[in-house]
Enzyme design. Structure first.
Site, PDB file in Angstrom:
ATOM      1  N   ASP A  63       0.860  -1.184   0.000  1.00 19.25           N
ATOM      2  CA  ASP A  63       0.000   0.000   0.000  1.00 19.25           C
ATOM      3  C   ASP A  63       0.899   1.238   0.000  1.00 19.25           C
ATOM      4  O   ASP A  63       1.663   1.452   0.955  1.00 19.25           O
ATOM      5  CB  ASP A  63      -0.890  -0.041   1.251  1.00 19.25           C
ATOM      6  CG  ASP A  63      -1.902   1.087   1.276  1.00 19.25           C
ATOM      7  OD1 ASP A  63      -1.622   2.173   0.724  1.00 19.25           O
ATOM      8  OD2 ASP A  63      -2.980   0.886   1.868  1.00 19.25           O
ATOM      9  N   ASN A  90       2.987   6.424 -10.052  1.00 19.40           N
ATOM     10  CA  ASN A  90       1.767   6.574 -10.847  1.00 19.40           C
ATOM     11  C   ASN A  90       0.496   6.250 -10.052  1.00 19.40           C
ATOM     12  O   ASN A  90      -0.591   6.671 -10.441  1.00 19.40           O
ATOM     13  CB  ASN A  90       1.904   5.646 -12.070  1.00 19.40           C
ATOM     14  CG  ASN A  90       0.591   5.329 -12.728  1.00 19.40           C
ATOM     15  OD1 ASN A  90       0.042   6.162 -13.446  1.00 19.40           O
ATOM     16  ND2 ASN A  90       0.064   4.133 -12.477  1.00 19.40           N
ATOM     17  N   ALA A  91       0.621   5.537  -8.921  1.00 18.57           N
ATOM     18  CA  ALA A  91      -0.575   5.102  -8.181  1.00 18.57           C
ATOM     19  C   ALA A  91      -1.427   6.314  -7.809  1.00 18.57           C
ATOM     20  O   ALA A  91      -0.905   7.365  -7.432  1.00 18.57           O
ATOM     21  CB  ALA A  91      -0.156   4.355  -6.913  1.00 18.57           C
ATOM     22  N   GLY A  92      -2.731   6.160  -7.930  1.00 20.57           N
ATOM     23  CA  GLY A  92      -3.595   7.271  -7.564  1.00 20.57           C
ATOM     24  C   GLY A  92      -5.060   6.883  -7.539  1.00 20.57           C
ATOM     25  O   GLY A  92      -5.461   5.844  -8.085  1.00 20.57           O
ATOM     26  N   TYR A 155      -9.075  16.016  -5.895  1.00 23.69           N
ATOM     27  CA  TYR A 155      -8.230  15.371  -6.916  1.00 23.69           C
ATOM     28  C   TYR A 155      -7.337  16.415  -7.593  1.00 23.69           C
ATOM     29  O   TYR A 155      -6.123  16.231  -7.724  1.00 23.69           O
ATOM     30  CB  TYR A 155      -9.130  14.682  -7.945  1.00 23.69           C
ATOM     31  CG  TYR A 155      -8.376  13.952  -9.034  1.00 23.69           C
ATOM     32  CD1 TYR A 155      -7.654  12.799  -8.748  1.00 23.69           C
ATOM     33  CD2 TYR A 155      -8.389  14.416 -10.349  1.00 23.69           C
ATOM     34  CE1 TYR A 155      -6.965  12.124  -9.755  1.00 23.69           C
ATOM     35  CE2 TYR A 155      -7.712  13.746 -11.350  1.00 23.69           C
ATOM     36  CZ  TYR A 155      -6.996  12.594 -11.047  1.00 23.69           C
ATOM     37  OH  TYR A 155      -6.308  11.943 -12.039  1.00 23.69           O
ATOM     38  N   ALA A 157      -6.414  19.388  -6.550  1.00 22.93           N
ATOM     39  CA  ALA A 157      -5.413  19.951  -5.631  1.00 22.93           C
ATOM     40  C   ALA A 157      -4.253  18.973  -5.458  1.00 22.93           C
ATOM     41  O   ALA A 157      -3.082  19.369  -5.419  1.00 22.93           O
ATOM     42  CB  ALA A 157      -6.063  20.264  -4.289  1.00 22.93           C
ATOM     43  N   LYS A 159      -3.186  16.798  -7.635  1.00 20.49           N
ATOM     44  CA  LYS A 159      -2.400  16.742  -8.880  1.00 20.49           C
ATOM     45  C   LYS A 159      -1.607  18.035  -9.086  1.00 20.49           C
ATOM     46  O   LYS A 159      -0.500  18.006  -9.627  1.00 20.49           O
ATOM     47  CB  LYS A 159      -3.320  16.469 -10.074  1.00 20.49           C
ATOM     48  CG  LYS A 159      -3.951  15.080 -10.028  1.00 20.49           C
ATOM     49  CD  LYS A 159      -2.888  13.999 -10.058  1.00 20.49           C
ATOM     50  CE  LYS A 159      -3.437  12.601  -9.993  1.00 20.49           C
ATOM     51  NZ  LYS A 159      -2.400  11.569 -10.027  1.00 20.49           N
TER      52      LYS A 159
HETATM   53  N1  LIG Z   1      -7.223   7.798 -16.568  1.00 19.85           N
HETATM   54  C1  LIG Z   1      -7.066   9.125 -16.762  1.00 19.85           C
HETATM   55  O1  LIG Z   1      -7.775   9.740 -17.576  1.00 19.85           O
HETATM   56  C2  LIG Z   1      -6.013   9.865 -15.993  1.00 19.85           C
HETATM   57  C3  LIG Z   1      -5.749  11.187 -16.384  1.00 19.85           C
HETATM   58  C4  LIG Z   1      -4.778  11.904 -15.684  1.00 19.85           C
HETATM   59  C5  LIG Z   1      -4.076  11.295 -14.656  1.00 19.85           C
HETATM   60  N2  LIG Z   1      -4.383  10.007 -14.293  1.00 19.85           N
HETATM   61  C6  LIG Z   1      -3.622   9.418 -13.193  1.00 19.85           C
HETATM   62  O2  LIG Z   1      -3.001   8.240 -13.649  1.00 19.85           O
HETATM   63  C7  LIG Z   1      -2.780   7.360 -12.529  1.00 19.85           C
HETATM   64  C8  LIG Z   1      -3.288   5.973 -12.892  1.00 19.85           C
HETATM   65  O3  LIG Z   1      -4.689   6.089 -13.074  1.00 19.85           O
HETATM   66  P1  LIG Z   1      -5.540   5.091 -13.968  1.00 19.85           P
HETATM   67  O4  LIG Z   1      -6.453   5.931 -14.759  1.00 19.85           O
HETATM   68  O5  LIG Z   1      -4.680   4.102 -14.631  1.00 19.85           O
HETATM   69  O6  LIG Z   1      -6.449   4.449 -12.826  1.00 19.85           O
HETATM   70  P2  LIG Z   1      -6.616   2.945 -12.274  1.00 19.85           P
HETATM   71  O7  LIG Z   1      -6.768   2.006 -13.395  1.00 19.85           O
HETATM   72  O8  LIG Z   1      -7.673   3.053 -11.238  1.00 19.85           O
HETATM   73  O9  LIG Z   1      -5.208   2.658 -11.578  1.00 19.85           O
HETATM   74  C9  LIG Z   1      -4.850   3.166 -10.328  1.00 19.85           C
HETATM   75  C10 LIG Z   1      -3.693   2.355  -9.808  1.00 19.85           C
HETATM   76  O10 LIG Z   1      -3.271   2.903  -8.541  1.00 19.85           O
HETATM   77  C11 LIG Z   1      -3.172   1.840  -7.607  1.00 19.85           C
HETATM   78  N3  LIG Z   1      -3.426   2.297  -6.248  1.00 19.85           N
HETATM   79  C12 LIG Z   1      -4.460   3.070  -5.807  1.00 19.85           C
HETATM   80  N4  LIG Z   1      -4.372   3.225  -4.482  1.00 19.85           N
HETATM   81  C13 LIG Z   1      -3.263   2.551  -4.065  1.00 19.85           C
HETATM   82  C14 LIG Z   1      -2.664   2.318  -2.808  1.00 19.85           C
HETATM   83  N5  LIG Z   1      -3.171   2.835  -1.663  1.00 19.85           N
HETATM   84  N6  LIG Z   1      -1.538   1.554  -2.755  1.00 19.85           N
HETATM   85  C15 LIG Z   1      -1.013   1.030  -3.892  1.00 19.85           C
HETATM   86  N7  LIG Z   1      -1.535   1.216  -5.111  1.00 19.85           N
HETATM   87  C16 LIG Z   1      -2.656   1.956  -5.197  1.00 19.85           C
HETATM   88  C17 LIG Z   1      -4.225   0.829  -8.061  1.00 19.85           C
HETATM   89  O11 LIG Z   1      -3.871  -0.469  -7.627  1.00 19.85           O
HETATM   90  P3  LIG Z   1      -4.586  -1.317  -6.436  1.00 19.85           P
HETATM   91  O12 LIG Z   1      -6.012  -0.899  -6.379  1.00 19.85           O
HETATM   92  O13 LIG Z   1      -4.344  -2.737  -6.869  1.00 19.85           O
HETATM   93  O14 LIG Z   1      -3.804  -0.953  -5.217  1.00 19.85           O
HETATM   94  C18 LIG Z   1      -4.060   0.903  -9.571  1.00 19.85           C
HETATM   95  O15 LIG Z   1      -3.003   0.067  -9.992  1.00 19.85           O
HETATM   96  C19 LIG Z   1      -3.489   8.002 -11.342  1.00 19.85           C
HETATM   97  O16 LIG Z   1      -2.537   8.709 -10.560  1.00 19.85           O
HETATM   98  C20 LIG Z   1      -4.443   8.968 -12.003  1.00 19.85           C
HETATM   99  O17 LIG Z   1      -4.765  10.051 -11.164  1.00 19.85           O
HETATM  100  C21 LIG Z   1      -5.325   9.274 -14.943  1.00 19.85           C
END
Ligand SMILES: NC(=O)c1ccc[n+]([C@@H]2O[C@H](COP(=O)([O-])OP(=O)(O)OC[C@H]3O[C@@H](n4cnc5c(N)ncnc54)[C@H](OP(=O)(O)O)[C@@H]3O)[C@@H](O)[C@H]2O)c1
Length: 256
Positions: A63, A90-92, A155, A157, A159
């Site tokens: 985590d 990248n986690a978020g 979110y 804030a 980022k």
């Molecule tokens: N998709 C978009 O349009 C977009 C746009 C701009 C930025 N982003 C950013 O890109 C990143 C990835 O997003 P995504 O769209 O690919 O979303 P996603 O598919 O929901 O992936 C999020 C990842 O973060 C991990 N995570 C979340 N909380 C965690 C924790 N407490 N400990 C460890 N791992 C954790 C999740 O894994 P587990 O749940 O297995 O822990 C998952 O692998 C994020 O930071 C998001 O803000 C996304």
């Protein structure tokens, strides 16, 4: 600044169990990197390692909000690979705010997962990166960092904090030779955006986003933003006087 291939480099990707982190891992392996993958969902990471080849992908499930777990992960990377060349934090998570039920706990969760986790990760990896011949530190922000958007009080804030953190690090780590990049995507098709209930202009696929991210990393771009047809006009909008920018946002949005 000279381009550097990811081939043969030791890379750590957090948030690799789904979405962008998973796609970036696949792209890094395709280009010849060895990748340590982290998230909480260990079976999903194990499946990713099986798909990519277990000699190329190492699973380290934890985590990211746990400071000591970040340190343990960095120690384990050092033990398994003898060092680290590139980190992609990248986690978020993304939770939207309802101002009628303003909830500070949502802000705490978001800042802890998106922002503080990166601070813990950076604390853990800097000693390893300082020993690498080609160190790179990369953090995931978002185009929402450019300007406030409706329901994105927490979110957005988090980022914006990440973008600011990485810009400062870029300056302060120059003398250590550590290259720093921040990633600001528009909308990408992932489980995170599949939950959104509003139009997402120019949403691209995760594998397309992954190619742009790894291209940007190899080019050592300070800011990796895409798709340009979304990120550039949005950047320009945020340069307008605040009254106009806020007026524009208010027009495109209706509070549910
Ligand atoms: N998709 C978009 O349009 C977009 C746009 C701009 C930025 N982003 C950013 O890109 C990143 C990835 O997003 P995504 O769209 O690919 O979303 P996603 O598919 O929901 O992936 C999020 C990842 O973060 C991990 N995570 C979340 N909380 C965690 C924790 N407490 N400990 C460890 N791992 C954790 C999740 O894994 P587990 O749940 O297995 O822990 C998952 O692998 C994020 O930071 C998001 O803000 C996304």
């Amino acid at each position: 600044m000279s381009r550097i291939s990811v081939k043969g480099r030791r890379v750590w990707v957090t948030g690799a169990s789904t979405g962008i982190g998973r796609a970036v891992t696949v792209e890094l392996v395709r280009r010849g990197a060895t990748v340590i993958v982290s998230a909480r969902n260990e079976p999903a990471l194990t499946e990713l390692a099986r798909e990519c080849g277990e000699d190329r992908v190492i699973v380290l499930s934890f985590d990211v909000t746990d400071r000591r777990a970040n340190q343990r992960a960095a120690d384990e990377i050092h033990r398994r690979l003898g060092g680290l060349d590139l980190t992609f934090f990248n986690a978020g998570i993304c939770e939207y705010v309802d101002v009628r039920k303003f909830d500070s706990a949502l802000f705490e969760r978001t800042m802890r997962t998106n922002f503080l986790s990166m601070v813990y990760g950076i604390e853990a990896v800097l000693p390893l990166l300082r020993q690498s011949p080609s160190p790179q530190l990369v953090g995931m922000s978002s185009t929402v960092a450019y300007g406030g958007l409706p329901r994105a009080e927490a979110y957005g804030a988090s980022k914006a904090a990440i973008k600011n953190l990485f810009e400062s690090l870029h300056i302060d780590l120059l003398s250590d030779g550590i290259s720093v990049s921040v990633v600001c995507p528009g909308f990408v098709r992932t489980p995170l955006t599949d939950r959104n209930d509003f139009p997402m202009p120019f949403r691209i696929k995760a594998d397309e986003a992954a190619k742009r991210i790894v291209d940007g990393i190899e080019a050592k771009r300070p800011e990796i933003h895409f798709p340009k047809r979304f990120s550039l006009p949005f950047k320009l909008l945020t340069l307008l006087p605040s009254r106009w920018y806020i007026g524009w946002c208010a027009k495109i949005v209706t509070q549910p």
